[in-house]
Design a protein around this motif. Structure first.
Motif, PDB file in Angstrom:
ATOM      1  N   ARG A  55       0.882  -1.223  -0.462  1.00 24.30           N
ATOM      2  CA  ARG A  55       0.345  -0.251   0.277  1.00 24.30           C
ATOM      3  C   ARG A  55       0.690   1.782  -0.283  1.00 24.30           C
ATOM      4  NH1 ARG A  55      -2.305  -0.413   5.122  1.00 24.30           N
ATOM      5  NH2 ARG A  55      -3.338  -2.760   4.716  1.00 24.30           N
ATOM      6  N   GLU A  56       2.695   1.322   0.789  1.00 25.19           N
ATOM      7  CA  GLU A  56       2.755   2.009   0.794  1.00 25.19           C
ATOM      8  C   GLU A  56       3.303   3.009  -0.501  1.00 25.19           C
ATOM      9  OE1 GLU A  56       6.824   3.744   2.563  1.00 25.19           O
ATOM     10  OE2 GLU A  56       5.863   2.090   4.255  1.00 25.19           O
ATOM     11  N   GLU A  57       4.334   1.313  -0.908  1.00 25.76           N
ATOM     12  CA  GLU A  57       4.865   1.636  -2.089  1.00 25.76           C
ATOM     13  C   GLU A  57       3.625   2.041  -3.286  1.00 25.76           C
ATOM     14  OE1 GLU A  57       8.038   1.533  -3.242  1.00 25.76           O
ATOM     15  OE2 GLU A  57       8.325   0.874  -0.791  1.00 25.76           O
ATOM     16  N   ARG A  58       2.195   2.002  -3.473  1.00 22.63           N
ATOM     17  CA  ARG A  58       1.110   1.855  -4.436  1.00 22.63           C
ATOM     18  C   ARG A  58       1.696   3.444  -4.320  1.00 22.63           C
ATOM     19  NH1 ARG A  58      -2.703  -2.660  -3.508  1.00 22.63           N
ATOM     20  NH2 ARG A  58      -1.552  -4.056  -5.664  1.00 22.63           N
ATOM     21  N   ARG A  59       1.156   3.636  -3.352  1.00 22.50           N
ATOM     22  CA  ARG A  59       1.291   5.739  -2.721  1.00 22.50           C
ATOM     23  C   ARG A  59       2.420   6.316  -3.518  1.00 22.50           C
ATOM     24  NH1 ARG A  59       0.640   5.772   1.762  1.00 22.50           N
ATOM     25  NH2 ARG A  59      -1.201   4.719   2.437  1.00 22.50           N
ATOM     26  N   ASP A  60       3.531   5.597  -3.240  1.00 17.10           N
ATOM     27  CA  ASP A  60       4.809   6.422  -3.528  1.00 17.10           C
ATOM     28  C   ASP A  60       4.215   6.525  -5.232  1.00 17.10           C
ATOM     29  OD1 ASP A  60       5.452   7.256  -1.162  1.00 17.10           O
ATOM     30  OD2 ASP A  60       6.821   5.554  -1.518  1.00 17.10           O
ATOM     31  N   VAL A  61       4.811   5.245  -5.922  1.00 15.79           N
ATOM     32  CA  VAL A  61       4.085   5.577  -7.649  1.00 15.79           C
ATOM     33  C   VAL A  61       2.788   6.609  -7.587  1.00 15.79           C
ATOM     34  CG1 VAL A  61       3.099   3.962 -10.079  1.00 15.79           C
ATOM     35  CG2 VAL A  61       4.851   3.021  -7.706  1.00 15.79           C
ATOM     36  N   ARG A  62       1.806   6.230  -6.496  1.00 14.97           N
ATOM     37  CA  ARG A  62       1.514   7.421  -7.406  1.00 14.97           C
ATOM     38  C   ARG A  62       1.586   8.602  -7.567  1.00 14.97           C
ATOM     39  NH1 ARG A  62      -2.582   6.634  -4.220  1.00 14.97           N
ATOM     40  NH2 ARG A  62      -2.033   8.238  -2.370  1.00 14.97           N
ATOM     41  N   ASP A  63       2.157   9.065  -6.415  1.00 14.46           N
ATOM     42  CA  ASP A  63       3.013  10.411  -6.336  1.00 14.46           C
ATOM     43  C   ASP A  63       3.786  10.742  -7.163  1.00 14.46           C
ATOM     44  OD1 ASP A  63       1.386  10.036  -4.215  1.00 14.46           O
ATOM     45  OD2 ASP A  63       2.449  10.562  -2.659  1.00 14.46           O
ATOM     46  N   ALA A  64       5.057   9.804  -8.039  1.00  9.40           N
ATOM     47  CA  ALA A  64       5.748  10.166  -8.682  1.00  9.40           C
ATOM     48  C   ALA A  64       5.115  10.217  -9.930  1.00  9.40           C
ATOM     49  CB  ALA A  64       6.798   8.777  -9.046  1.00  9.40           C
ATOM     50  N   ARG A  65       3.597   9.445 -10.728  1.00  7.51           N
ATOM     51  CA  ARG A  65       3.503   9.816 -11.289  1.00  7.51           C
ATOM     52  C   ARG A  65       2.993  11.046 -11.523  1.00  7.51           C
ATOM     53  NH1 ARG A  65       0.956   4.185 -11.952  1.00  7.51           N
ATOM     54  NH2 ARG A  65       2.759   2.712 -12.847  1.00  7.51           N
ATOM     55  N   GLN A  66       2.375  11.465 -10.475  1.00  8.68           N
ATOM     56  CA  GLN A  66       2.212  12.939 -10.567  1.00  8.68           C
ATOM     57  C   GLN A  66       2.867  14.329  -9.990  1.00  8.68           C
ATOM     58  OE1 GLN A  66      -1.314  14.390 -10.003  1.00  8.68           O
ATOM     59  NE2 GLN A  66      -0.224  16.185 -10.189  1.00  8.68           N
ATOM     60  N   GLU A  67       4.043  14.553  -9.930  1.00  5.94           N
ATOM     61  CA  GLU A  67       5.140  14.886  -9.973  1.00  5.94           C
ATOM     62  C   GLU A  67       5.451  14.582 -11.195  1.00  5.94           C
ATOM     63  OE1 GLU A  67       7.348  17.525  -9.013  1.00  5.94           O
ATOM     64  OE2 GLU A  67       5.963  16.731  -7.775  1.00  5.94           O
ATOM     65  N   LEU A  68       5.371  13.627 -12.664  1.00  3.12           N
ATOM     66  CA  LEU A  68       6.049  13.896 -13.234  1.00  3.12           C
ATOM     67  C   LEU A  68       4.970  14.277 -14.440  1.00  3.12           C
ATOM     68  CD1 LEU A  68       7.628  12.480 -15.829  1.00  3.12           C
ATOM     69  CD2 LEU A  68       6.438  10.217 -15.810  1.00  3.12           C
ATOM     70  N   ARG A  69       3.708  14.189 -14.264  1.00  7.30           N
ATOM     71  CA  ARG A  69       2.307  15.056 -14.825  1.00  7.30           C
ATOM     72  C   ARG A  69       3.070  16.157 -14.528  1.00  7.30           C
ATOM     73  NH1 ARG A  69      -0.770  10.774 -13.272  1.00  7.30           N
ATOM     74  NH2 ARG A  69      -1.593  12.160 -11.154  1.00  7.30           N
ATOM     75  N   GLU A  70       3.502  17.071 -13.678  1.00  7.97           N
ATOM     76  CA  GLU A  70       3.689  18.329 -13.102  1.00  7.97           C
ATOM     77  C   GLU A  70       5.013  19.187 -13.905  1.00  7.97           C
ATOM     78  OE1 GLU A  70       2.985  18.767  -8.887  1.00  7.97           O
ATOM     79  OE2 GLU A  70       1.341  17.708  -8.769  1.00  7.97           O
ATOM     80  N   ASP A  71       5.691  18.480 -13.867  1.00  2.00           N
ATOM     81  CA  ASP A  71       6.523  18.355 -14.943  1.00  2.00           C
ATOM     82  C   ASP A  71       6.706  18.359 -16.125  1.00  2.00           C
ATOM     83  OD1 ASP A  71       7.931  18.690 -12.105  1.00  2.00           O
ATOM     84  OD2 ASP A  71       9.287  16.859 -12.219  1.00  2.00           O
ATOM     85  N   LYS A  72       6.053  18.164 -16.845  1.00  2.00           N
ATOM     86  CA  LYS A  72       6.236  17.704 -18.516  1.00  2.00           C
ATOM     87  C   LYS A  72       5.195  19.053 -18.531  1.00  2.00           C
ATOM     88  CE  LYS A  72       5.775  12.778 -19.629  1.00  2.00           C
ATOM     89  NZ  LYS A  72       4.770  11.507 -19.935  1.00  2.00           N
ATOM     90  N   ARG A  73       3.653  19.547 -17.697  1.00  2.00           N
ATOM     91  CA  ARG A  73       2.881  20.301 -17.395  1.00  2.00           C
ATOM     92  C   ARG A  73       4.032  21.356 -17.471  1.00  2.00           C
ATOM     93  NH1 ARG A  73      -0.430  20.270 -13.773  1.00  2.00           N
ATOM     94  NH2 ARG A  73       0.534  20.906 -12.249  1.00  2.00           N
ATOM     95  N   ASP A  74       4.869  21.810 -16.736  1.00  2.00           N
ATOM     96  CA  ASP A  74       5.472  23.147 -16.520  1.00  2.00           C
ATOM     97  C   ASP A  74       6.026  23.271 -17.328  1.00  2.00           C
ATOM     98  OD1 ASP A  74       4.638  23.395 -13.993  1.00  2.00           O
ATOM     99  OD2 ASP A  74       5.723  22.614 -13.012  1.00  2.00           O
ATOM    100  N   TRP A  75       7.172  21.896 -18.843  1.00  2.00           N
ATOM    101  CA  TRP A  75       8.474  21.990 -19.040  1.00  2.00           C
ATOM    102  C   TRP A  75       7.191  22.591 -20.528  1.00  2.00           C
ATOM    103  CZ3 TRP A  75       8.079  19.235 -24.191  1.00  2.00           C
ATOM    104  CH2 TRP A  75       9.329  19.696 -25.576  1.00  2.00           C
ATOM    105  N   ARG A  76       5.901  22.125 -20.941  1.00  2.00           N
ATOM    106  CA  ARG A  76       5.064  22.483 -21.629  1.00  2.00           C
ATOM    107  C   ARG A  76       4.510  23.734 -21.726  1.00  2.00           C
ATOM    108  NH1 ARG A  76       2.216  17.023 -21.169  1.00  2.00           N
ATOM    109  NH2 ARG A  76       3.418  15.502 -22.480  1.00  2.00           N
ATOM    110  N   ARG A  77       4.951  24.445 -21.233  1.00  2.00           N
ATOM    111  CA  ARG A  77       4.490  26.030 -20.917  1.00  2.00           C
ATOM    112  C   ARG A  77       5.232  26.801 -20.720  1.00  2.00           C
ATOM    113  NH1 ARG A  77       0.262  25.818 -15.347  1.00  2.00           N
ATOM    114  NH2 ARG A  77      -1.658  25.098 -16.799  1.00  2.00           N
TER     115      ARG A  77
END
Length: 155
Positions: A55-77
């Motif tokens: 459960r903890e590792e799934r949460r960590d994967v979800r957080d890492a994916r969210q961070e990746l999405r945010e970084d991609k969005r910032d880069w595209r802007r």
């Protein structure tokens, strides 16, 4: 002393935008690596851990994916990919249309990169940006091979 301080401040102000763009690309790369690492740890937890570890590792994967999405969005802007307008009117091109050479001049050709989400252009083909559309054009004949409508709208 004051002039030296002001000079250093002005130089720093001019250099920071270039550094920020480089950091953004680096952040995307680092975020991708973090997602892979977290997925690896999740696999290990599924093999050898208990439910709490999984459960903890799934949460960590979800957080890492969210961070990746945010970084991609910032880069595209980044400002160099915003407010693109050609010096001619918008025209909706279709496959088989023929373009004049000024439509696929080098200034309208985005450099191929994985960020565009399209396959690499083949021999004698090039991608051309026309407002928010991305066109794959045969450079010899000017024929449109493929049209990606509103390709830049979501970026």
């Amino acid at each position: 002393m004051k002039t030296k301080f002001l000079t250093v401040g002005l130089i720093a102000a001019l250099v920071v935008p270039g550094v920020a763009a480089a950091q953004t690309r680096g952040e995307v790369r680092d975020s991708r690596r973090d997602v892979r690492e977290e997925q690896r740890e999740l696999r290990q937890a599924k093999r050898y851990g208990d439910r709490g570890d999984v459960r903890e590792e799934r949460r960590d994967v979800r957080d890492a994916r969210q961070e990746l999405r945010e970084d991609k969005r910032d880069w595209r802007r980044e400002t160099r990919y915003q407010n693109y307008r050609a010096p001619f009117r918008y025209q909706q091109f279709r496959v088989g249309s023929t373009l004049r050479s000024n439509y696929y001049a080098p200034s309208y050709r985005p450099a191929w990169d994985s960020r565009w989400g399209v396959p690499r252009a083949g021999r004698n083909l090039t991608y051309v940006r026309h407002y928010n559309d991305l066109l794959l054009v045969n450079m010899r004949s000017g024929k449109v091979i493929r049209v990606y409508r509103n390709h830049f709208r979501w970026r």
